[in-house]
Scaffold this motif. Sequence first.
Motif: not given
Length: 464
Positions: A287, A308, A310, A322, A325-328
């Motif tokens: 992400p 993804p 975000y 964030k 949270e999303v392991h970017a």
Amino acid sequence: MTLVKSSSGIRGTLEGKIGKGFSPIEIIQFAAGYVFWMKKKYKNKKKFVLILGRDGRVTSVLFQKFLIIVFQSLGVDVINIGLSTTPTVGIAVINEKADGGVMLTASHNPKNWNGLKMFNSYGEFLSEKDFEKMLYITEKKYFSFSSYKKLGHLFYKENYIQKHIKKILSLSIIDKNIIQKTKLKIVVDGINSTGGIAVPSLLNYLGVHVIKMHCDPHGDFVHNPEPIKKNLREICKKVPDIKADLGISVDPDVDRVVFICENGDFFGEEYTLVSIADYILENQLGPIVSTLSSSHALKDLSLKKGVPYYSTPVGEIHVVKKMKEVHAVVGGEGNGGVIYPKFRYGRDALVGIALFLTQISKLDNIPLSKLKERYSNYFMSKKKIRFFYPSREKMKILLKKIKKKYKEKKMDFSDGIKIYLKNNEWIHIRKSNTENIIRIHTESYSKKRADFLSKEILYEIKGL
């Protein structure tokens, strides 16, 4: 006279009455509030250690003395790393296992400003919740000073920027050898702050031929320090004049970076993150996170790569939250701020430069003007209108009026108001976290159209 308090830090102008600007009184109070927030958060500890760094501003040397006195008077040991960058302070907090850190800087704000950026024990900015707690302690003056028997100690550690650079060069994604073989010639605008030390030093390690501009860190900025096109005319002219491969400009605390093409064209602060994200995604899919004010070109890249995307409210802490949270695999802001989580959760211009130079060196040294052609071609208009008496009510009235005008359109209210139009056009109106201004960002398929959209909003604001 201005004093701005937000999760991006404390910033203000250097004049005026107490409570209206950034004076020694504010430094003492916010420094004390920060220490007692820290003591409350880590209440089982008996001894506390802080990292202290500063940018090259004229007032930073003087204000650094105030901070040292305050911290020692509160019983805290201080590791003074001197002239530094904001990301370097974050690295030092981690390396020294400190309880926190403070960077004395007003980031991209003009030279009549200064401020404080505050870190937690992870070398990251305070969360919104922690920042609000710190502000409460400061405003209520819930702090007390130590007896002469319990004063903190002062330590000096030199060359921390070099330690920061060496840690960057140890990253497997950075290819030092291929950059050296490319034999790049690069112009650097250090805006007479610590970027004038840090960026040439990094480039020297990478075997780059460096031409310096405004790299003496005396803090008397020769142009507005925000690294955007209208402030960088000199370097945009110099790069093609001396036939350099590219130009690099950073802000005074070196957490934002922009590039200038070989022909003098501005690569674009929005495309700093787009191009670096492209390179990272070639090595690891995952992400991407950026802000509501960032170019749609980054979302287009995520669609092309099948990962993804975000978006968050503007501000490093929102992006970092964030990303976790999303392991970017990469994130940042469209202002030239790049966050590479495998290194640290924070914007870092030096990491961005090393990643970018590896990318272009692996592309058979194609000109930057050609590299930009790989990405979606959008045009942004970034306007701002200053206000001297901030009012939440007036902001509410403005947003209500805008909301009514665009009621048929999709909107996002998580940070001011963002309006989504057709053909990936959008308008974002929000109050700045760092100055008493309202920012209006628009994006469209043509410069003329983007300017038209922003002028419409300016007309609405001025009508109030």
